[in-house]
Design a protein around this motif. Structure first.
Motif, PDB file in Angstrom:
ATOM      1  N   MET A  14      -2.678   0.497  -4.238  1.00 51.88           N
ATOM      2  CA  MET A  14      -2.554  -0.839  -3.653  1.00 51.88           C
ATOM      3  C   MET A  14      -2.349  -1.906  -4.723  1.00 51.88           C
ATOM      4  O   MET A  14      -2.788  -1.751  -5.872  1.00 51.88           O
ATOM      5  CB  MET A  14      -3.809  -1.170  -2.846  1.00 51.88           C
ATOM      6  CG  MET A  14      -5.072  -1.250  -3.684  1.00 51.88           C
ATOM      7  SD  MET A  14      -6.591  -0.976  -2.748  1.00 51.88           S
ATOM      8  CE  MET A  14      -6.582   0.817  -2.616  1.00 51.88           C
TER       9      MET A  14
ATOM     10  N   ARG B 149       0.858  -1.183   0.000  1.00 49.08           N
ATOM     11  CA  ARG B 149       0.000   0.000   0.000  1.00 49.08           C
ATOM     12  C   ARG B 149       0.895   1.234   0.000  1.00 49.08           C
ATOM     13  O   ARG B 149       1.785   1.358   0.841  1.00 49.08           O
ATOM     14  CB  ARG B 149      -0.905   0.054   1.241  1.00 49.08           C
ATOM     15  CG  ARG B 149      -1.815  -1.148   1.429  1.00 49.08           C
ATOM     16  CD  ARG B 149      -2.973  -1.130   0.460  1.00 49.08           C
ATOM     17  NE  ARG B 149      -3.924  -2.190   0.775  1.00 49.08           N
ATOM     18  CZ  ARG B 149      -3.865  -3.418   0.266  1.00 49.08           C
ATOM     19  NH1 ARG B 149      -2.870  -3.737  -0.564  1.00 49.08           N
ATOM     20  NH2 ARG B 149      -4.767  -4.323   0.586  1.00 49.08           N
TER      21      ARG B 149
ATOM     22  N   MET C 299       0.376   5.130   0.647  1.00 50.54           N
ATOM     23  CA  MET C 299      -0.768   5.797   1.267  1.00 50.54           C
ATOM     24  C   MET C 299      -0.358   7.101   1.931  1.00 50.54           C
ATOM     25  O   MET C 299       0.756   7.240   2.434  1.00 50.54           O
ATOM     26  CB  MET C 299      -1.389   4.844   2.292  1.00 50.54           C
ATOM     27  CG  MET C 299      -2.590   5.374   3.022  1.00 50.54           C
ATOM     28  SD  MET C 299      -2.163   6.117   4.608  1.00 50.54           S
ATOM     29  CE  MET C 299      -3.811   6.259   5.329  1.00 50.54           C
TER      30      MET C 299
ATOM     31  N   SER D 132      -6.051   2.415  -7.132  1.00 49.36           N
ATOM     32  CA  SER D 132      -5.940   3.495  -6.157  1.00 49.36           C
ATOM     33  C   SER D 132      -7.325   3.935  -5.740  1.00 49.36           C
ATOM     34  O   SER D 132      -8.317   3.675  -6.430  1.00 49.36           O
ATOM     35  CB  SER D 132      -5.162   4.684  -6.742  1.00 49.36           C
ATOM     36  OG  SER D 132      -5.867   5.265  -7.830  1.00 49.36           O
TER      37      SER D 132
ATOM     38  N   THR E 121      -4.862   6.199  -1.370  1.00 50.50           N
ATOM     39  CA  THR E 121      -4.157   4.921  -1.281  1.00 50.50           C
ATOM     40  C   THR E 121      -3.989   4.301  -2.661  1.00 50.50           C
ATOM     41  O   THR E 121      -4.919   4.297  -3.467  1.00 50.50           O
ATOM     42  CB  THR E 121      -4.936   3.921  -0.397  1.00 50.50           C
ATOM     43  OG1 THR E 121      -5.245   4.524   0.849  1.00 50.50           O
ATOM     44  CG2 THR E 121      -4.125   2.659  -0.160  1.00 50.50           C
TER      45      THR E 121
END
Length: 685
Positions: free
Chosen positions: A340, A277, A279, A326, A338
């Motif tokens: 990912m 992740r 973020m 995202s 975020t």
């Protein structure tokens, strides 16, 4: 009539487009202005005790939905993390007038559905049963008993889930995000653990009910086959005696924000994939003016279709993953941005590099008007389709009431979306996207840590366990070897003499998966190097693996499909004839120089090499018990958590409850029973 209508239309068209007009068919027609949406009849009123009621009528079907949602400001649960969720589950498990079984039976008899949550109580039923369902709802609403025995069941289920979550990369990454971004005194900083579950009591649930389940914090949404007069009558009959209470206000500190790139890692030895992740917290509240432009920007980066930057790069170009996405989330306390993906372990650092590169390309303006218009069209279509759902319309009406949106917030949605320009997208990208100040979260094999450290702004990777606690590296004391670890384990089992006295053993394992159970029976005779493993579907054996006479035979439904004589494979199965391979000694095994953490306890880590991969075994430093095992074979990893041991009638300790995590299946609880020295012979297994 039909001919007359056609002539009228023709005359109208000719008046707008004369026959002499020249039409340029090489250009698509310019789109007209976005329409203002007509939502139909959404009616509101407030009861004398403060319930805000929203009615969305739909008389096309004889169905009514009735949902009370309580506006509860997030608060810190701390050492009772899980309290609100437990309350929501326990709330409907019994009243002064009905047991949980009676509630369920009545609801089922009416063909309805009924549910409670930490901030919700409601039902859906046929219109004609509205009165009966309101009787049930008001009983649960006003007369809950919070049965102690039901709370214990909920806690047991939660503990089982926590055990499985320890093997779930997604659960682990969520925990380490929570521990990193949110301070302990922030409402989003709670992490549920075995300790917090044990702390929750019935009195806590009653206190939650008394503090937060009050009419003046409730928004009631009624949808379906009901008119305003009926809705008011219903509220008066069932909810008018409900006394208002004090609305609790809570303060929240600011979240932790990354300074540079901060890499946070949680180890999962043997993992062939890394869950990653990228973020950062953002200040974005529901309904903010930036939401639409930021949604379009996010779609271009990673929140859209296969043309989004992340997916094209990491999946199509690099082949690191099946999916990379995202998301943008608005929130009253703290929004988030975020990106990912689950990526190949050996591409962990490269994936982050590419994700950051694509984010920088957004900051640099590497997108076009066409990209912006495409995703505006996608969002417009999605929004238009959502208007076909009465429940979605009700959700929109709730949001207007809950978050204080303007009354025309959704009616003008398409107009506001249409007004988003590429300059708006550039503005929000500059405001919210910051590639140089991000958290990088990873759950994966520790071998990827050195490559990640080079990207961390201070060169130090923060190591956290599955609960988000800092992993303090401890050195293995001098004098501890693989053999001393094995000896302590054998002593824990009951001692060398008892273990060596096992002539044969039959192990029955029940694997409990959602909707199914699989039984496997394993029989071993160590001295004869004979082994059989049979998998059952019901009472029918469907697969068998057997080692005998130096040969491995694989059968399906009673038919032999493969015979293996390769010495490497045969020798590997021969080791499996020993229920505790530690008795074979420590040759070829390596002890890690550092103590690891398993389920919050110190453990020694032993690595064993084999032709088909590696095996990592973990032994509790204090007790000596084997507590975890990870087998890595090619691109597959199987993890076993030894949750409980039980003493057998023979006297030896044996793993009785395990959580096994397998590829494509996930975490599965396995219950094991054993019989020892029953007189098995090579011919009988």
């Amino acid at each position: 009539m039909r001919n007359k209508l056609s002539l009228t239309l023709m005359a109208a068209l000719l008046s707008v487009f004369p026959l002499s007009a020249q039409i340029d068919r090489s250009k698509a027609p310019e789109p007209g202005p976005a329409p203002e949406i007509e939502f139909g009849e959404v009616e509101k009123f407030t009861t004398k005790n403060g319930i805000r009621v929203i009615l969305v009528e739909d008389h096309t079907r004889p169905i009514v939905s009735f949902g009370l949602r309580f506006v509860i400001e997030p608060f810190v649960e701390g050492d009772k993390a899980g309290e609100s969720a437990f309350f929501g589950d326990l709330w409907s498990r019994g009243t002064a007038n009905r047991t949980m079984e009676q509630i369920n039976d009545e609801v089922d008899f009416l063909g309805a559905s009924f549910a409670t949550g930490s901030n919700y109580i409601g039902f859906t039923s046929l219109t004609k049963y509205t009165g009966q369902m309101m009787d049930i709802l008001s009983d649960v609403l006003f007369n809950p008993t919070f049965p102690e025995d039901e709370l214990e069941k909920i806690k047991d289920q939660a503990l089982g889930g926590l055990q499985m979550s320890k093997s779930s990369p997604k659960a682990i990454v969520n925990n380490i995000i929570t521990a990193t971004v949110y301070p302990k005194d922030h409402p989003y900083g709670d992490i549920m653990t075995e300790a917090t579950v044990a702390n929750i009591t019935v009195d806590d649930c009653r206190e939650f009910y008394d503090k937060y389940i009050i009419p003046n914090s409730a928004i009631l949404v009624i949808t379906g086959d009901m008119n305003l007069r009926q809705a008011k009558k219903l509220c008066k009959k069932y909810l008018s005696d409900w006394e208002p209470g004090e609305i609790i206000k809570n303060e929240a500190p600011d979240v932790n924000r990354p300074e540079g790139i901060e890499v946070v890692f949680s180890p999962k030895e043997g993992a062939v994939q890394s869950t990653i992740r990228m973020m950062s917290p953002i200040d974005l509240k529901p309904g903010d003016d930036d939401v639409l432009a930021l949604s379009v920007a996010n779609a271009i980066y990673g929140g859209g279709d296969f043309s989004a930057k992340l997916l094209k790069n990491l999946r199509e170009t690099k082949g690191y993953t099946y999916g990379a996405y995202s998301s943008i989330n608005s929130d009253l306390l703290s929004g988030t941005f975020t990106a990912m993906a689950d990526v190949n372990g050996d591409a962990t650092d490269s994936s982050f590099y590419e994700m950051r590169k694509e984010l920088q390309s957004m900051v640099d303006g590497d997108y076009t008007e066409e990209n912006v218009e495409k995703f505006k069209t996608v969002y417009a279509g999605s929004f238009s389709r959502s208007l076909e759902s009465i429940n979605q319309l009700a959700s929109y009406a709730y949001n207007v009431e809950r978050f204080g949106y303007p009354d025309d917030y959704y009616a003008t949605y398409l107009q506001r979306l249409d007004a988003v320009t590429i300059d708006d997208v550039r503005r929000v990208v500059a405001k919210y996207f910051d590639p140089d100040n991000m958290y990088w979260f990873v759950v994966g094999d520790p071998s990827v840590v050195p490559a990640l450290a080079q990207y961390d702004s201070d060169g130090e990777v923060t190591m956290l366990d599955f609960e988000g606690n800092v992993i303090e590296k401890k050195k293995v004391p001098e004098g501890v070897t693989v053999q001393t670890v094995y000896d302590k384990y054998i002593e824990y089992l009951g001692g060398r003499e008892l273990v060596d006295g096992i002539n044969d053993i039959t192990e029955s394992a029940e694997m409990h998966m959602p909707g199914a159970s699989v039984k496997t029976v394993v029989k071993r005779i160590p001295a004869a190097e004979t082994f059989s493993q049979v998998q059952f579907q019901g009472e029918t054996p469907v697969q068998e693996i057997r080692l005998a006479d130096g040969k491995v035979t694989v059968s399906m439904m009673g038919n032999v499909i493969q015979e293996i004589t390769d010495s490497v494979i045969v020798n590997a199965f021969a080791r499996d004839t020993y229920p505790f391979v530690e008795v074979l000694g420590s040759e070829g095994c390596e002890l890690s120089s550092e103590i690891e953490s398993v389920n919050g306890r110190d453990a020694y880590k032993v690595t064993t090499s084999a032709a088909d991969g590696l095996k990592y075994s973990y032994y509790d430093v204090e007790t000596g018990a084997k507590v975890r095992e990870v087998e890595s074979m090619g691109d597959q990893t199987i993890e076993t958590i030894y949750q409980e041991y039980a003493q057998t009638p023979y006297g030896v300790m044996y793993p009785s409850v395990m959580v096994v995590t397998m590829p494509q299946i996930g975490a599965v609880e396995t219950v094991v029973t054993v019989e020892i020295n029953t007189g098995l012979t090579p011919d009988t297994i």
